[in-house]
Design a protein around this motif. Structure first.
Motif, PDB file in Angstrom:
ATOM      1  N   ILE A  25       0.886  -1.173   0.000  1.00  0.00           N
ATOM      2  CA  ILE A  25       0.000   0.000   0.000  1.00  0.00           C
ATOM      3  C   ILE A  25       0.920   1.218   0.000  1.00  0.00           C
ATOM      4  O   ILE A  25       2.011   1.174   0.581  1.00  0.00           O
ATOM      5  N   SER A  44      -2.661   5.069   2.309  1.00  0.00           N
ATOM      6  CA  SER A  44      -2.893   4.779   3.719  1.00  0.00           C
ATOM      7  C   SER A  44      -3.383   6.023   4.448  1.00  0.00           C
ATOM      8  O   SER A  44      -4.358   5.987   5.199  1.00  0.00           O
ATOM      9  N   GLN A  78      -3.258  -3.094  -1.717  1.00  0.00           N
ATOM     10  CA  GLN A  78      -3.634  -2.956  -3.113  1.00  0.00           C
ATOM     11  C   GLN A  78      -4.468  -4.170  -3.523  1.00  0.00           C
ATOM     12  O   GLN A  78      -4.731  -5.055  -2.706  1.00  0.00           O
ATOM     13  N   TYR A 135      -9.850  -0.916   1.634  1.00  0.00           N
ATOM     14  CA  TYR A 135      -9.563   0.418   1.101  1.00  0.00           C
ATOM     15  C   TYR A 135     -10.730   0.895   0.247  1.00  0.00           C
ATOM     16  O   TYR A 135     -11.166   2.056   0.361  1.00  0.00           O
ATOM     17  N   ALA A 148      -7.287   0.939  -4.104  1.00  0.00           N
ATOM     18  CA  ALA A 148      -6.010   1.626  -3.903  1.00  0.00           C
ATOM     19  C   ALA A 148      -5.239   1.679  -5.222  1.00  0.00           C
ATOM     20  O   ALA A 148      -5.425   0.842  -6.101  1.00  0.00           O
TER      21      ALA A 148
END
Length: 286
Positions: free
Chosen positions: A173, A178, A202, A265, A273
């Motif tokens: 990531i 983040s 990801q 995410y 992401a």
């Protein structure tokens, strides 16, 4: 809402601050820093700056007063004992100061069989928060993609990735992604759920041959995979006595303990992401 962010002069904390000021008024943000003089830019951006020492409860109590959301980014250390001790001090002060909610950084290397030097802390963190009586949320990060950018010239010269993770995959990531998720969760009551643990990755992970292929494409160089031993890796990268910590992390990777994939995410941000290739293409060669 009043927010306090620790580690704001560090890598992740600095990114979180930049994202948080886009979502909430800057005068609602306090940054707790060890060296106040390093936070001049944060003060100019409108944040309140307070000096904190994780070993001195009075500084934590003063900083935590009237705080609704404490965004806890642990200080940098190479062993779990130091971080556990720091966490205990944070929780003691947060309890006394009636902090409303703790949003804490976690890491995917938190399994009970994980040999990473800091895994004991990351495994302790959710259990200790659950027992604290303070509402909490944890955001677990995958490996940061960002160090790959300055590392690429060395890999080009070596013509190989040397991570000792055998045939296992690693998950990544970016610091910016983040930080975006941290800021969004901190500022949105619907996301800041007590006991919720989010994992940021990801959309895919990479074996070392797959990672080598990505890095070769981005750098327009031929990069393969020739792992060194864990001991060799620790010796090569022992600047600041970090060698054993780093090799222990890749020992975890070699056990398949750093390959986790999550859709959290997207749950938080509404989109995936940024993928590794796009991230590297945007940042390599700048």
């Amino acid at each position: 809402m009043e927010y306090l962010l620790t580690g704001a002069t560090g890598h992740l904390g600095g990114h979180i601050f930049n994202e948080l000021v886009e979502l909430v008024p800057s005068n609602d943000i306090t940054v707790g820093v060890h060296t106040v003089s390093k936070a001049e830019s944060l003060a100019k951006a409108g944040a309140k700056v307070v000096g904190i020492d994780f070993l001195k409860e009075d500084t934590l109590l003063k900083a935590f007063e009237n705080i609704d959301v404490l965004i806890y980014v642990p200080s940098k250390s190479h062993d779990s004992f130091s971080r556990v001790s720091e966490l205990e001090n944070v929780l003691t002060a947060a309890k006394k100061a009636n902090v409303g909610h703790i949003l804490s950084m976690g890491f995917i290397a938190d399994q009970v069989n994980n040999p990473f030097d800091l895994s004991a802390f990351y495994g302790y963190l959710p259990r200790r928060l659950a027992a604290s009586g303070i509402p909490y949320t944890i955001i677990r990060n995958a490996l940061y993609a960002d160090p790959l950018v300055p590392y690429l010239p060395e890999l080009i010269e070596r013509q190989n990735i040397i991570y000792p993770v055998k045939d296992q995959a690693l998950s990544f990531i970016s610091l910016q992604d983040s930080a975006k998720a941290f800021a969004k969760v901190a500022s949105k009551e619907a996301l800041l759920q007590n006991g919720r643990i989010y994992t940021l990755t990801q959309s895919r992970n990479y074996t070392m041959p797959q990672l080598a292929k990505v890095l070769s494409s981005v750098s327009d160089s031929e990069i393969g995979y020739q792992p060194v031993s864990l001991d060799e890796f620790a010796q090569i990268y022992n600047q600041g006595n970090e060698g054993h910590m780093l090799s222990s992390m890749y020992a975890a990777g070699g056990l398949g303990l750093l390959d986790e994939i999550s859709s959290d995410y997207q749950t938080i941000m509404g989109h995936p992401a940024q993928d590794l290739t796009q991230f590297l293409n945007m940042n390599y060669g700048k």
